[in-house]
Design a protein around this motif. Structure first.
Motif, PDB file in Angstrom:
ATOM      1  N   PHE A  76     -13.469   9.438  58.401  1.00 36.58           N
ATOM      2  CA  PHE A  76     -12.498  10.087  57.884  1.00 36.58           C
ATOM      3  C   PHE A  76     -12.581  10.396  56.408  1.00 36.58           C
ATOM      4  N   ILE A  77     -12.416  11.511  56.021  1.00 38.44           N
ATOM      5  CA  ILE A  77     -12.331  11.931  54.439  1.00 38.44           C
ATOM      6  C   ILE A  77     -10.728  11.819  54.516  1.00 38.44           C
ATOM      7  N   GLY A  78     -10.034  10.886  53.614  1.00 35.18           N
ATOM      8  CA  GLY A  78      -8.785  10.985  53.440  1.00 35.18           C
ATOM      9  C   GLY A  78      -8.050  10.331  54.537  1.00 35.18           C
ATOM     10  N   GLY A  79      -8.411   9.303  54.908  1.00 38.83           N
ATOM     11  CA  GLY A  79      -8.143   8.663  56.201  1.00 38.83           C
ATOM     12  C   GLY A  79      -7.146   7.519  55.972  1.00 38.83           C
ATOM     13  N   THR A  80      -6.311   7.502  54.920  1.00 36.35           N
ATOM     14  CA  THR A  80      -5.490   6.258  54.769  1.00 36.35           C
ATOM     15  C   THR A  80      -4.014   6.379  55.063  1.00 36.35           C
ATOM     16  N   GLY A  81      -3.667   7.854  55.581  1.00 39.98           N
ATOM     17  CA  GLY A  81      -2.542   8.185  56.010  1.00 39.98           C
ATOM     18  C   GLY A  81      -2.208   7.672  57.468  1.00 39.98           C
ATOM     19  N   PRO A  82      -1.034   7.743  57.853  1.00 42.02           N
ATOM     20  CA  PRO A  82      -0.828   7.140  59.197  1.00 42.02           C
ATOM     21  C   PRO A  82      -1.757   8.052  60.280  1.00 42.02           C
ATOM     22  N   GLU A  83      -1.979   9.587  60.234  1.00 41.56           N
ATOM     23  CA  GLU A  83      -2.660  10.131  61.102  1.00 41.56           C
ATOM     24  C   GLU A  83      -4.103   9.749  61.041  1.00 41.56           C
ATOM     25  N   GLY A  84      -4.644   9.472  59.982  1.00 42.97           N
ATOM     26  CA  GLY A  84      -6.077   9.117  59.698  1.00 42.97           C
ATOM     27  C   GLY A  84      -6.063   7.679  60.191  1.00 42.97           C
ATOM     28  N   ILE A 120     -13.275   4.796  57.356  1.00 38.29           N
ATOM     29  CA  ILE A 120     -12.097   5.340  57.090  1.00 38.29           C
ATOM     30  C   ILE A 120     -12.294   5.575  55.173  1.00 38.29           C
ATOM     31  N   GLY A 121     -12.520   6.628  55.069  1.00 35.79           N
ATOM     32  CA  GLY A 121     -12.684   7.173  53.390  1.00 35.79           C
ATOM     33  C   GLY A 121     -11.568   7.451  52.699  1.00 35.79           C
ATOM     34  N   LEU A 141     -10.862   0.791  52.099  1.00 35.01           N
ATOM     35  CA  LEU A 141     -11.186  -0.608  52.578  1.00 35.01           C
ATOM     36  C   LEU A 141      -9.805  -1.425  53.237  1.00 35.01           C
ATOM     37  N   ALA A 142      -8.736  -1.180  52.119  1.00 28.30           N
ATOM     38  CA  ALA A 142      -7.576  -1.691  52.651  1.00 28.30           C
ATOM     39  C   ALA A 142      -7.104  -1.107  54.076  1.00 28.30           C
ATOM     40  N   ALA A 143      -7.452   0.225  54.319  1.00 31.91           N
ATOM     41  CA  ALA A 143      -6.602   0.949  55.412  1.00 31.91           C
ATOM     42  C   ALA A 143      -7.517   0.255  56.652  1.00 31.91           C
ATOM     43  N   ALA A 144      -8.977   0.215  56.364  1.00 30.80           N
ATOM     44  CA  ALA A 144      -9.769  -0.327  57.412  1.00 30.80           C
ATOM     45  C   ALA A 144      -9.342  -1.769  57.753  1.00 30.80           C
ATOM     46  N   THR A 145      -8.864  -2.685  56.995  1.00 29.12           N
ATOM     47  CA  THR A 145      -8.451  -3.835  57.314  1.00 29.12           C
ATOM     48  C   THR A 145      -7.113  -3.835  58.206  1.00 29.12           C
ATOM     49  N   GLU A 146      -6.404  -2.818  57.538  1.00 22.68           N
ATOM     50  CA  GLU A 146      -4.976  -2.740  58.121  1.00 22.68           C
ATOM     51  C   GLU A 146      -5.253  -2.478  59.800  1.00 22.68           C
ATOM     52  N   VAL A 147      -6.268  -1.279  59.835  1.00 25.90           N
ATOM     53  CA  VAL A 147      -6.480  -0.753  61.617  1.00 25.90           C
ATOM     54  C   VAL A 147      -7.093  -1.800  62.192  1.00 25.90           C
ATOM     55  N   GLN A 148      -8.049  -2.938  61.421  1.00 25.96           N
ATOM     56  CA  GLN A 148      -8.660  -3.865  62.150  1.00 25.96           C
ATOM     57  C   GLN A 148      -7.576  -4.836  62.757  1.00 25.96           C
ATOM     58  N   GLU A 149      -6.458  -5.168  62.116  1.00 24.74           N
ATOM     59  CA  GLU A 149      -5.513  -6.019  62.470  1.00 24.74           C
ATOM     60  C   GLU A 149      -4.817  -5.403  63.800  1.00 24.74           C
ATOM     61  N   LEU A 150      -4.949  -4.175  63.821  1.00 23.60           N
ATOM     62  CA  LEU A 150      -3.998  -3.477  65.118  1.00 23.60           C
ATOM     63  C   LEU A 150      -4.713  -3.459  66.431  1.00 23.60           C
ATOM     64  N   LEU A 151      -6.208  -3.869  66.177  1.00 28.24           N
ATOM     65  CA  LEU A 151      -6.983  -3.757  67.170  1.00 28.24           C
ATOM     66  C   LEU A 151      -6.814  -4.924  68.494  1.00 28.24           C
ATOM     67  N   ILE A 174     -14.881  -1.131  62.589  1.00 29.44           N
ATOM     68  CA  ILE A 174     -13.938  -0.184  61.756  1.00 29.44           C
ATOM     69  C   ILE A 174     -14.377  -0.634  60.360  1.00 29.44           C
ATOM     70  N   ARG A 175     -14.758   0.444  59.701  1.00 31.47           N
ATOM     71  CA  ARG A 175     -15.218   0.088  58.232  1.00 31.47           C
ATOM     72  C   ARG A 175     -14.432   1.089  57.251  1.00 31.47           C
TER      73      ARG A 175
END
Lengths: 223, 223
Positions: free
Chosen positions: A4-12, A28-29, A37-47, A56-57
């Motif tokens: 994802f280019i610009g993947g830190t928003g809710p849709e990404g 997630i870029g 990186l922070a967005a990737a960590t956030e998504v990891q927590e939801l797995l 998820i990186r």
């Protein structure tokens, strides 16, 4: 690999989560590697428990653009705000060559809480991407899906994802990807010239959300 | 009383049929009074047995515009091809004063079988109607409904009708009317400024029809 280019928003983040649940590796870029990186960590927590977090990186947009292999059909999602659409793509043209590019960007403006579609000279954000990236395979999809619902891992989406592209093989690949999301049916939306209708519809759905206090989406009936 | 200006096409006849089945009196108008009469006769033939044929009448557009009483909430549908939209409304401004006007017109162009939305200076056909008829109550609706399915009296439509208007009372009246059609749910689409998204969506649905060889329509989910 889905990046994802610009993947830190809710849709990404929401799409990254659902694709990771479906077994895809995601990246997630962001303009700012730390935020990626922070967005990737956030998504990891939801797995859901038991799923591998290292699928998820996150990091910089440049890494997202260079991640994956065109010949494996790896796809790069463009999920930046429309204001950054042109400049982001222009800066990454070389890295995105020959790849499947999924443009989820909706050109929107807001006034007093009401959404309206912004006029794009190329006809739509996706057609603009095709002009800037003539050697990439542009697919337009995922505009009308509820980002809030994507972020709840076990929620069924109950919507269709309309997929437009002038490259039939890339379109089929992304229709398959869309159907990996619980409740989603992919609908063949024809060529990229139809993307404007799907992008613009997002403004209507956001206004309906406001009236109904809901997360609306659409189904195509009769097909 | 529901009357139709330019009601001899499939959508006008289909809506007239369904409203007559629901117990409304309808009048089908045409530029040519003979064609209006012929369309009324055709719709009478489609009425299920036992329903009163004299609920369906036909004639000239001028009669359609003058039929009904504004104070009873009688509605006049505009169902002409977009090419005739402006001129037809300008000629009938006085007769349409104070009435509820339901604009179902979609500005479309076709090239090699592919539909595309035509750019309208006012933003949409419905907003154009509002400019021409400042003293009427403009409602925009019924753009995405399958005309072919409307013409089969017992077929359930399985679609939502998105209704836009800046007049809340007229909008409520027409949402109620839409729900008289078997299978239809009316959705509040907000103000007239949202009509362009609903009108333009028709081009996408027509292109989807071509791909899927179907009569597609839409449902809004999540509300």
């Amino acid at each position: 690999m889905i990046s994802f280019i610009g993947g830190t928003g809710p849709e990404g983040k929401g799409l990254a989560l659902r694709f990771a649940i479906a077994g895809e590796r995601v990246f997630i870029g962001s303009r700012d590697a730390e935020r990626g990186l922070a967005a990737a960590t956030e998504v990891q927590e939801l797995l859901p428990a038991g799923l591998p977090k290292d699928y998820i990186r996150g990091g910089a947009n440049e890494e997202a653009a260079n991640t994956g292999y065109a010949q494996l059909g790896d796809a790069v999602f463009i999920a930046v705000p429309y204001a950054a659409h042109k400049d982001t793509l222009k800066a990454l043209t070389e890295s995105l060559k020959n790849k499947v590019i999924v443009d989820v960007v909706v050109p929107l403006a807001f006034e007093k809480g009401r959404a309206s579609a912004t006029i794009v000279e190329a006809g739509s954000a996706a057609e603009e991407a095709a002009q800037i990236l003539p050697n990439s395979k542009i697919v337009s999809a995922f505009h009308n899906i509820s980002a809030a619902d994507l972020m709840v891992p076990d929620r069924s989406l109950d919507c269709d994802v309309i997929v437009c592209s002038d490259d039939d093989s890339a379109k089929t690949r992304i229709m398959g990807l869309a159907e990996m999301i619980l409740g989603v049916r992919a609908v063949n939306g024809g060529g990229l010239a139809n993307s404007r209708y799907v992008e613009d519809l997002t403004a209507l759905l956001l206004n309906i959300n406001r009236t109904y206090k809901a997360h609306s989406s659409i189904r195509i009936t009769g097909i």
